[in-house]
Scaffold this active site. Structure first.
Site, PDB file in Angstrom:
ATOM      1  N   GLY A 272       0.797  -1.222   0.000  1.00 46.16           N
ATOM      2  CA  GLY A 272       0.000   0.000   0.000  1.00 46.16           C
ATOM      3  C   GLY A 272       0.829   1.270   0.000  1.00 46.16           C
ATOM      4  CB  CYS A 273       4.143   2.151   0.614  1.00 44.93           C
ATOM      5  SG  CYS A 273       5.133   3.633   0.808  1.00 44.93           S
TER       6      CYS A 273
END
Length: 140
Positions: A47-48
């Site tokens: 999620g980065c």
């Protein structure tokens, strides 16, 4: 090991965002290298936008404390990662669980200068840090 109050004091001394940005870049450059064996999928932050790894382990000299190694391929997020590691390194699991990402962003005024996507990534970094600490604290 640094407190959020100490970080805020440092940021206030720096003044404008350009100086703070440069400080974050310099912090990231000083982050010790992540051991190659720690660059595994379980340590990679999901999620980065950046490629970020975080690895928690027990302190060999004080097993009740959690230590962290990390790395990132983006200079600004590597600086933020360094700050996060400074906040939670050599702490007990209970202390790590108390890290408030919103307070971190607000007090350092990062919310004004990092994109919403970067915010999501930093939340993901902190969540993985907490998850790894909990796993180390779980009964065998």
């Amino acid at each position: 090991m640094m407190t959020l109050d100490e970080m805020v004091e440092t940021f206030e001394l720096l003044g404008d965002w350009d100086q703070r940005y440069q400080y974050l870049v310099e912090l990231g450059q000083k982050l010790p290298p992540l051991p190659e064996a720690a660059r595994i999928e379980d340590h990679k932050v999901k999620g980065c936008m950046s490629q970020v790894w975080i690895h928690a382990y027990r302190d060999p000299e004080a097993p009740h404390l959690i230590r962290y190694h990390g790395d990132c391929d983006t200079t600004i997020i590597k600086g933020v990662l360094t700050l996060l590691i400074q906040l939670v390194d050599r702490r007990r699991v209970e202390e790590i669980e108390q890290l408030d990402v919103d307070e971190f962003f607000e007090r350092l005024e990062l919310h004004e200068h990092l994109s919403p996507n970067r915010h999501v990534g930093v939340y993901a970094i902190v969540e993985l840090m907490k998850q790894q600490a909990r796993e180390l604290d779980a009964p065998a």
